[in-house]
Scaffold this active site. Structure first.
Site, PDB file in Angstrom:
ATOM      1  N   GLY A   1     -61.309 -14.549  16.341  1.00  0.00           N
ATOM      2  CA  GLY A   1     -62.206 -13.938  17.308  1.00  0.00           C
ATOM      3  C   GLY A   1     -62.662 -12.555  16.880  1.00  0.00           C
ATOM      4  O   GLY A   1     -62.961 -12.301  15.708  1.00  0.00           O
ATOM      5  N   CYS A   2     -62.679 -11.627  17.835  1.00  0.00           N
ATOM      6  CA  CYS A   2     -63.186 -10.279  17.587  1.00  0.00           C
ATOM      7  C   CYS A   2     -62.346  -9.504  16.576  1.00  0.00           C
ATOM      8  O   CYS A   2     -62.832  -8.545  15.981  1.00  0.00           O
ATOM      9  CB  CYS A   2     -63.259  -9.498  18.897  1.00  0.00           C
ATOM     10  SG  CYS A   2     -64.463 -10.161  20.078  1.00  0.00           S
ATOM     11  N   ALA A   3     -61.114  -9.898  16.370  1.00  0.00           N
ATOM     12  CA  ALA A   3     -60.249  -9.215  15.396  1.00  0.00           C
ATOM     13  C   ALA A   3     -60.517  -9.666  13.965  1.00  0.00           C
ATOM     14  O   ALA A   3     -60.018  -9.051  13.019  1.00  0.00           O
ATOM     15  CB  ALA A   3     -58.778  -9.447  15.738  1.00  0.00           C
TER      16      ALA A   3
END
Length: 364
Positions: free
Chosen positions: A142-144
């Site tokens: 995801g965003c990481a």
């Protein structure tokens, strides 16, 4: 050293007020009260515009998971290649073009579509990469994902200091849009997420291509990385897989996680050096959303100026999941950052996870 970055920006640029109007009309009228109650999130998101790989006509029609994923395959290749080409030919950051044959490893990061073999294999067919390139596809971060990709690239060139890594992040959030999903997380996600791709070139300290980098401005060197994952936190963010496709999981507790879990992580990370917040020139933070950035600033008691490009990227592009942090890093690489200054890269993702990197800006 991070020598260059390139972006793959999709063609459909939509102002936030247009997206808000679209959302207010596309959902079933029986849910109008719920939609009207949530519409202010579009006005308060600190987003002016976002870019998408599809237009509003596509978004308002029904599509099977297969149709969405087929389009993901096509568009992920197109915009990843656009980002890669821009990265290897970036005449602001490079003195000369880096040939595709100079790449020793490709890390491909994405969480908005499914591909086996992974998209990097299709990319290799479109450009003259060598057949012995090492591949590391990363999915589900995801965003990481962008920050974790930088960490894994750093690990690899530390072990292979004469090598070069190409990190590619591509997220097509619009292709996961569910116009029949009336959950609050879907509406909030519709106010935040955009599409985008980015590529970063990382070079080992003995790479023969370091001379191709334009050293008129200091470039970031990764000094240290750190990962943290909170147990039993799967419900904070991620995907539910359904017959219709991917349904976003996005809870309102994320800013609270910043004030607790992330705070502990960054305090421990800095204490290892030891450093305090005031030693950090800038925070290259993934802008998960306005409230996430505000929570980080409050934890650090840092002025918004140290997060200025996180706010700027959020305003102009929205949250593009893993690719976003590379957009933010690119903006900082355009700045005249003094020699030996320190920066922190930060991103949060499903798990619930946190990734941190300490950068030092050097001319050589």
């Amino acid at each position: 050293m991070i020598g260059s970055i390139g972006l793959g920006i999709p063609p459909y640029d939509m102002p936030q007020h247009s997206v808000k109007s679209f959302i207010s009309n596309v959902f079933d009228k029986s849910a109008s009260r719920l939609i009207d109650r949530l519409l202010p999130v579009f006005d308060n998101a600190q987003i002016d515009r976002r870019q998408f790989v599809v237009d509003q006509e596509w978004l308002q029609n029904d599509h099977t998971f297969e149709e969405k994923n087929d389009l993901y395959h096509q568009c992920a290749q197109t915009f990843s290649l656009k980002a890669i080409d821009a990265c290897l030919t970036n005449d602001h950051l490079l003195n000369e073009t880096i040939p595709y044959e100079a790449i020793d490893m490709i890390i491909f990061v994405s969480s908005t579509g499914i591909a086996a073999p992974s998209i990097d294999t299709y990319i290799m067919n479109e450009r003259p990469f060598r057949e012995d390139v090492v591949r590391m596809p990363l999915w589900g971060l995801g965003c990481a994902g962008g920050a974790i990709g930088l960490s894994r690239a750093s690990d690899w060139i530390s072990a292979h200091p004469d090598k070069n890594v190409l990190l590619v992040c591509c997220e097509l959030c619009s292709l996961t849009f569910q116009k029949d999903d009336l959950r609050k997380s879907n509406i909030v996600g519709s106010a935040l997420f955009g599409d985008g791709a980015a590529a970063a070139l990382l070079m080992g300290e003995k790479s023969s291509w370091r001379s191709a980098v334009n050293h008129s401005k200091p470039k970031p060197q990764i000094l240290q990385t750190s990962s943290a994952t909170k147990k039993n936190s799967h419900s904070v963010m991620g995907w539910n897989m359904t017959d219709r496709g991917m349904e976003v999981i996005f809870t309102k507790s994320i800013p609270a996680q910043v004030r607790s879990f992330w705070k502990k992580h960054i305090e421990t990370f800095l204490a290892d050096f030891p450093l305090s917040y005031h030693h950090i020139h800038s925070f290259i933070a993934h802008p998960g959303g306005k409230k996430v950035l505000e929570a980080m600033e409050k934890v650090l008691q840092a002025p918004q100026a140290k997060f200025m490009h996180s706010h700027g990227v959020l305003r102009e592009h929205g949250n593009m999941s893993s690719a976003t942090v590379l957009y933010v890093l690119y903006e900082w690489m355009k700045e005249d950052i003094p020699e030996k200054m320190l920066s922190i890269v930060s991103a949060l993702g499903p798990g619930f996870s946190s990734e941190l990197l300490l950068l030092e800006w050097n001319e050589h």
